[in-house]
Design a protein around this motif. Structure first.
Motif, PDB file in Angstrom:
ATOM      1  N   ALA A 115       0.861  -1.187   0.000  1.00 22.79           N
ATOM      2  CA  ALA A 115       0.000   0.000   0.000  1.00 22.79           C
ATOM      3  C   ALA A 115       0.897   1.238   0.000  1.00 22.79           C
ATOM      4  O   ALA A 115       1.859   1.317   0.777  1.00 22.79           O
ATOM      5  N   TRP A 116       0.562   2.209  -0.861  1.00 24.27           N
ATOM      6  CA  TRP A 116       1.418   3.379  -1.031  1.00 24.27           C
ATOM      7  C   TRP A 116       0.595   4.654  -1.111  1.00 24.27           C
ATOM      8  O   TRP A 116      -0.511   4.669  -1.643  1.00 24.27           O
ATOM      9  N   ARG A 117       1.166   5.705  -0.560  1.00 25.57           N
ATOM     10  CA  ARG A 117       0.622   7.057  -0.655  1.00 25.57           C
ATOM     11  C   ARG A 117       1.568   7.864  -1.524  1.00 25.57           C
ATOM     12  O   ARG A 117       2.755   7.984  -1.210  1.00 25.57           O
ATOM     13  N   VAL A 118       1.060   8.399  -2.625  1.00 19.79           N
ATOM     14  CA  VAL A 118       1.912   9.103  -3.578  1.00 19.79           C
ATOM     15  C   VAL A 118       1.461  10.559  -3.669  1.00 19.79           C
ATOM     16  O   VAL A 118       0.320  10.848  -4.037  1.00 19.79           O
ATOM     17  N   GLU A 119       2.358  11.469  -3.328  1.00 22.34           N
ATOM     18  CA  GLU A 119       2.069  12.892  -3.422  1.00 22.34           C
ATOM     19  C   GLU A 119       2.541  13.418  -4.774  1.00 22.34           C
ATOM     20  O   GLU A 119       3.710  13.257  -5.143  1.00 22.34           O
ATOM     21  N   VAL A 120       1.629  14.009  -5.511  1.00 26.48           N
ATOM     22  CA  VAL A 120       1.928  14.630  -6.798  1.00 26.48           C
ATOM     23  C   VAL A 120       1.611  16.125  -6.670  1.00 26.48           C
ATOM     24  O   VAL A 120       0.960  16.535  -5.700  1.00 26.48           O
TER      25      VAL A 120
END
Length: 292
Positions: free
Chosen positions: A252-257
């Motif tokens: 599970a990953w949280r990706v900030e763009v």
């Protein structure tokens, strides 16, 4: 000069011109798509979503053989008018449009199948908006070197195939990420025949918090340039960083763009590992525009 109805939508700032063409009567030319997506002389967008019944477009007819319930096909074009296989943010915005306009329904616990050139993508409601199963991912083949303005030396990239091609590049610091000039086209060596989206990533500190991996990303999309977000690119970035992190890295990953935050989740299926993308999808405004 004929007029065309449109809606503008976005997913974490990755924005689209949406054109409803249920019966497949308006096959827009690349020049018309580019004009509609032009930010100075048109509506403006990173791409165009043409909403067409699967039965009314050749690629969609093949989709119906795979999934008879995939009544709608997302005919996605890049901002320069070129045809693209898939768009993760676009699928969520496409689903939002179908539901908000009454063209489709989505009961709690059910999935909405959407046809794309990369196969059928199932969309579910999620806490942040919508989740789309991007399907089985694959290695994209040869890993190129990447040259980008703002980097002193070429960096190795990892190729990832999510129905469309990606190359993910790890950077050493947030300063490197912010110092990139993506107004200039990054160079891939060797260059893929069909080009690729290029993601530049930096891990957060710590990389894993409460069992969730965390990274920051910027992206250069082929046929578009730098965008505020790229859904499939977000998934590719998380897959690459998980691989580099080694055994014990989370799924599970949280990706900030630049346009917000997206969630990525990897999970096993009978055909192999799939990857899902979750995040918001917003319709901004509708209108009509003259079409040359």
């Amino acid at each position: 000069m004929p007029e065309i109805a449109f809606t503008k939508g976005h997913g974490t700032g990755n924005d689209f011109v949406i054109v409803a063409d249920p019966e497949g009567e308006r096959d827009l030319t690349p020049a018309q798509v580019a004009a509609l997506c032009d930010r100075r002389f048109g509506i403006g967008g990173d791409g165009l979503l043409r909403v067409v019944r699967s039965s009314e477009i050749a690629e969609g007819a093949r989709i119906l053989d795979e999934e008879p319930g995939a009544s709608w096909f997302m005919d996605y074009r890049n901002a320069d008018g070129s045809v693209a296989e898939m768009c993760g943010n676009g699928v969520r915005v496409f689903a939002r449009y179908l539901l908000d306009t009454g063209l489709a329904t989505l009961e709690p616990g059910s999935a909405l199948p959407v046809g794309t050139r990369a196969g059928v993508k199932d969309v579910l409601r999620s806490e942040t908006g919508f989740q789309v199963d991007l399907g089985r991912w694959r290695s994209g083949g040869e890993d190129p070197l990447v040259r980008a303005k703002g980097l002193s030396v070429p960096r190795p990239g990892m190729s990832v195939d999510l129905g469309n091609p990606h190359v993910v590049v790890a950077l050493a610091s947030v300063e490197e990420l912010e110092g990139l000039d993506l107004g200039a086209v990054p160079i891939l060596d060797p260059a893929p025949a069909d080009g690729a989206n290029i993601e530049f990533v930096v891990p957060e500190e710590p990389l894993v918090k409460d069992g969730v991996g965390r990274i920051r990303m910027r992206v250069f999309e082929r046929g578009v340039g730098e965008t505020l977000s790229c859904g499939t690119g977000t998934a590719a970035a998380a897959l690459a960083v998980r691989s580099w992190a080694g055994e014990g890295a989370p799924n599970a990953w949280r990706v900030e763009v630049p346009g917000g935050v997206l969630g990525v989740r990897m999970f096993p299926t009978e055909e192999g590992e799939h990857v899902a993308l979750s995040g918001p999808a917003t319709l901004v405004f509708s209108g009509t525009v003259s079409l040359a």
